[in-house]
Write an enzyme that holds these catalytic residues in place. Structure first.
Site, mmCIF file in Angstrom:
data_model
loop_
_atom_site.group_PDB
_atom_site.id
_atom_site.type_symbol
_atom_site.label_atom_id
_atom_site.label_comp_id
_atom_site.label_asym_id
_atom_site.label_seq_id
_atom_site.Cartn_x
_atom_site.Cartn_y
_atom_site.Cartn_z
ATOM 1 N N GLU A 58 10.228 -3.365 -6.085
ATOM 2 C CA GLU A 58 9.743 -2.129 -6.725
ATOM 3 C C GLU A 58 10.841 -1.115 -7.036
ATOM 4 O O GLU A 58 10.587 -0.141 -7.736
ATOM 5 C CB GLU A 58 8.645 -1.448 -5.901
ATOM 6 C CG GLU A 58 7.382 -2.278 -5.786
ATOM 7 C CD GLU A 58 6.213 -1.519 -5.167
ATOM 8 O OE1 GLU A 58 6.400 -0.370 -4.732
ATOM 9 O OE2 GLU A 58 5.111 -2.091 -5.114
ATOM 10 N N LYS A 98 13.216 -1.681 -1.663
ATOM 11 C CA LYS A 98 12.191 -0.916 -0.965
ATOM 12 C C LYS A 98 11.568 -1.761 0.143
ATOM 13 O O LYS A 98 11.232 -1.260 1.215
ATOM 14 C CB LYS A 98 11.106 -0.477 -1.953
ATOM 15 C CG LYS A 98 9.953 0.290 -1.329
ATOM 16 C CD LYS A 98 8.923 0.655 -2.385
ATOM 17 C CE LYS A 98 7.712 1.361 -1.776
ATOM 18 N NZ LYS A 98 6.678 1.679 -2.795
ATOM 19 N N GLN A 99 11.405 -3.062 -0.136
ATOM 20 C CA GLN A 99 10.754 -3.967 0.808
ATOM 21 C C GLN A 99 11.203 -5.388 0.494
ATOM 22 O O GLN A 99 11.971 -5.609 -0.440
ATOM 23 C CB GLN A 99 9.238 -3.851 0.699
ATOM 24 C CG GLN A 99 8.697 -4.127 -0.697
ATOM 25 C CD GLN A 99 7.226 -3.822 -0.820
ATOM 26 O OE1 GLN A 99 6.449 -4.131 0.061
ATOM 27 N NE2 GLN A 99 6.833 -3.200 -1.909
ATOM 28 N N TRP A 150 -1.899 -6.373 -4.460
ATOM 29 C CA TRP A 150 -1.605 -7.694 -3.892
ATOM 30 C C TRP A 150 -1.713 -7.672 -2.369
ATOM 31 O O TRP A 150 -1.530 -8.699 -1.718
ATOM 32 C CB TRP A 150 -0.211 -8.174 -4.304
ATOM 33 C CG TRP A 150 0.930 -7.520 -3.581
ATOM 34 C CD1 TRP A 150 1.057 -6.201 -3.249
ATOM 35 C CD2 TRP A 150 2.119 -8.166 -3.103
ATOM 36 N NE1 TRP A 150 2.241 -5.980 -2.595
ATOM 37 C CE2 TRP A 150 2.923 -7.167 -2.496
ATOM 38 C CE3 TRP A 150 2.589 -9.476 -3.128
ATOM 39 C CZ2 TRP A 150 4.168 -7.443 -1.925
ATOM 40 C CZ3 TRP A 150 3.833 -9.743 -2.569
ATOM 41 C CH2 TRP A 150 4.600 -8.738 -1.974
ATOM 42 N N ASP A 151 -2.048 -6.502 -1.780
ATOM 43 C CA ASP A 151 -2.117 -6.392 -0.324
ATOM 44 C C ASP A 151 -3.087 -7.394 0.286
ATOM 45 O O ASP A 151 -2.962 -7.753 1.460
ATOM 46 C CB ASP A 151 -2.527 -4.977 0.075
ATOM 47 C CG ASP A 151 -1.521 -3.927 -0.389
ATOM 48 O OD1 ASP A 151 -1.284 -3.860 -1.618
ATOM 49 O OD2 ASP A 151 -1.002 -3.182 0.449
#
Length: 541
Positions: free
Chosen positions: A228, A349-350, A89-90
């Site tokens: 994640e 994580k983010q 998805w980057d």
């Protein structure tokens, strides 16, 4: 359509000119790219060099793209073997940088995804679902290459990897299609290719939504969010989550856009698209209903919950783990090596919930929440941002970028600090050895996009180019060139004014809003708008 790659390469070499004209062509090509993509920052040499080096690396990966080159946008570019070239998805973080400068590049990469739509539809059918199920890690022909296990380098053990449950990759793709259309007004692309992606993704998530008559709400279960670190609940690891807020809110938005597309088709000669989609009469109304009744969980104190049940997880002892391990960005590896699991704790994580503030303005997000029947009061935004920022390990290069974005209007000093860290991620290899496997294209493109769309306040919405700049104190001036609906223009932003200079072209006049002042301006015109001094307010994100 070449016999072999080696024969084609040999043919090109034999027919290539000598060094001097090759070098001239190379220099000319980069000069043209830099005229459009280069960014000038008035804050010292270090940041300017770092930012433009990021742009350079992104352009090395994407500049050769065209509709005839069937190439995707790997998360680590063409710079190394990490992820084996898979598409994640980057690309969501790369498209804005391209669309606002060379929209044909975004179009080429979206066509790559479109050509693999049939494979995504087959995956959905195999799962007993309608629509298109794009994989978290996509191989060259669109097949699912998401690994089932992850090597924990701390103890040498293999641990389960359930990333295949990150179905939100399809939502990100649909979002990118619509944003490209809004920026370019490229109806031909929308009706020939983009509409198929948006509607097939909408069908998938409408199929995933289950109705709860007791609350008159729809639920989505069995998914992972961008975080994640949570692939399930403590007693059911790997089983996915119920009502991940990011997934549900973005689903509501995509379903509404799918219905908009159906309305755009009304009265138009789009027979091939209608035949491909085979729209059922009841579908638009069902999409509309689900888009208004998806559930969003909240904590008891009003904080937007990352997913249903998040509030009941244990608090994590951040101080103790930082003291013992120092770098705790990869808490999933640390806890698994200890016989523990990230599923048990309130940590990330983010950015997950906060990704919504990355994708949407406060005004847009408030409209989405109200459409769903929820309030989004201004004071809730900074409280939600602070809550999750304190519980995030930044185990992804995208994390500091997203958090810098959401802090830009409430804490510009903290935002700038995170932005500096995002600039250094690959240059200083802050993740300890990952850069040698390939640079992080999403984070690199995202830093350039941050100057344009966050600090510069650029937004393309409702047939209007909008600017609401929020330069940090450390950044005195930024200048860049963009293209909006075929009109190239150079934008200069300072703390006191915004200057727009439209280049000579044959494009139609564009509607622009700077702060709350609206004007229609055409090719060759310049508009200088003074900015009133204002203090950052928690009501704006």
């Amino acid at each position: 359509a070449v016999s072999t790659a080696a024969l084609d390469a040999a043919h090109r070499i034999r027919n290539a000119p000598c060094l001097a004209p090759l070098l001239d062509a190379h220099v000319t090509a980069w000069a043209r790219l830099w005229d459009r993509f280069g960014i000038r920052l008035d804050d010292g040499t270090t940041h300017r060099l770092a930012l433009n080096l990021h742009i350079f690396h992104v352009l090395q990966t994407v500049a050769a793209a065209d509709p005839d080159l069937d190439a995707g946008l790997p998360a680590r570019g063409l710079h190394g073997e990490a992820y084996r070239g898979h598409i994640f998805w980057d690309e969501l973080f790369v498209y804005p940088m391209l669309t606002l400068r060379r929209p044909e590049l975004t179009r080429a990469f979206l066509l790559y995804r479109y050509r693999r739509l049939r494979r995504a539809c087959a995956a959905a059918t195999a799962a007993g679902l309608d629509g298109a199920l794009f994989p978290w890690q996509s191989g060259s022909d669109g097949r699912d290459e998401t690994p089932a296990e992850l090597l924990n380098t701390r103890n040498g053990q293999w641990m389960p990897d359930n990333s295949r449950r990150q179905h939100h990759v399809g939502l990100a793709l649909a979002y990118s299609v619509w944003q490209y259309y809004q920026s370019t007004d490229d109806e031909r692309f929308l009706f020939d290719h983009g509409a198929d992606i948006v509607i097939q993704v909408a069908r998938l998530f409408a199929a995933l939504a289950t109705y709860d008559p007791a609350d008159d709400r729809f639920d989505i279960s069995g998914v992972m969010g961008p975080d994640e670190y949570h692939d399930g609940y403590p007693d059911t690891p790997g089983g996915g989550l119920r009502n991940n807020t990011y997934t549900n809110v973005l689903t509501a938005w995509v379903l509404a856009r799918a219905r908009d597309i159906v309305q755009l088709l009304d009265g138009r000669d789009c027979t091939p698209l209608r035949e491909r989609l085979r729209l059922r009469p009841e579908e638009p109304a069902r999409w509309d209903r689900i888009s208004r009744r998806l559930r969003v969980p909240f904590h008891r104190d009003g904080i937007i919950s990352q997913f249903e049940g998040y509030e009941d997880l244990a608090e994590f002892d951040w101080a103790a783990y930082r003291s013992e391990y120092g770098n705790i960005e990869r808490l999933d590896l640390i806890l698994q090596a200890e016989g523990d699991s990230t599923n048990r704790y309130k940590l990330s994580k983010q950015a997950d919930v906060l990704m919504l503030f990355y994708l949407f303005s406060a005004e847009e997000l408030r409209d989405i929440f109200e459409r769903l029947g929820y309030a989004l009061p201004p004071e809730l935004i900074p409280r939600t941002v602070a809550y999750y920022l304190a519980r995030t390990s930044h185990g992804s290069t995208l994390s500091r970028l997203a958090h810098a974005w959401v802090l830009a209007r409430t804490d510009r000093t903290a935002s700038w600090s995170l932005f500096e860290q995002a600039l250094a991620a690959d240059l200083a290899d802050t993740q300890g050895g990952t850069t040698r496997e390939g640079v992080h294209i999403g984070a690199m493109a995202g830093t350039a996009d941050m100057v344009l769309r966050c600090y510069g306040g650029l937004e393309t919405r409702r047939d209007t180019l909008r600017l609401h700049p929020v330069l940090p104190t450390e950044l005195h001036e930024a200048e860049f060139t963009i293209s909006y609906r075929g009109q190239p223009l150079t934008v200069t932003v300072t703390h006191t004014h915004v200057n727009l200079r439209l280049h000579a072209s044959r494009a139609a006049p564009i509607r622009v809003v700077v702060e709350d002042v609206e004007r229609t301006i055409g090719p060759g015109q310049t508009w200088r708008v003074p900015l009133t001094t204002r203090r950052p307010t928690p009501a704006l994100i």
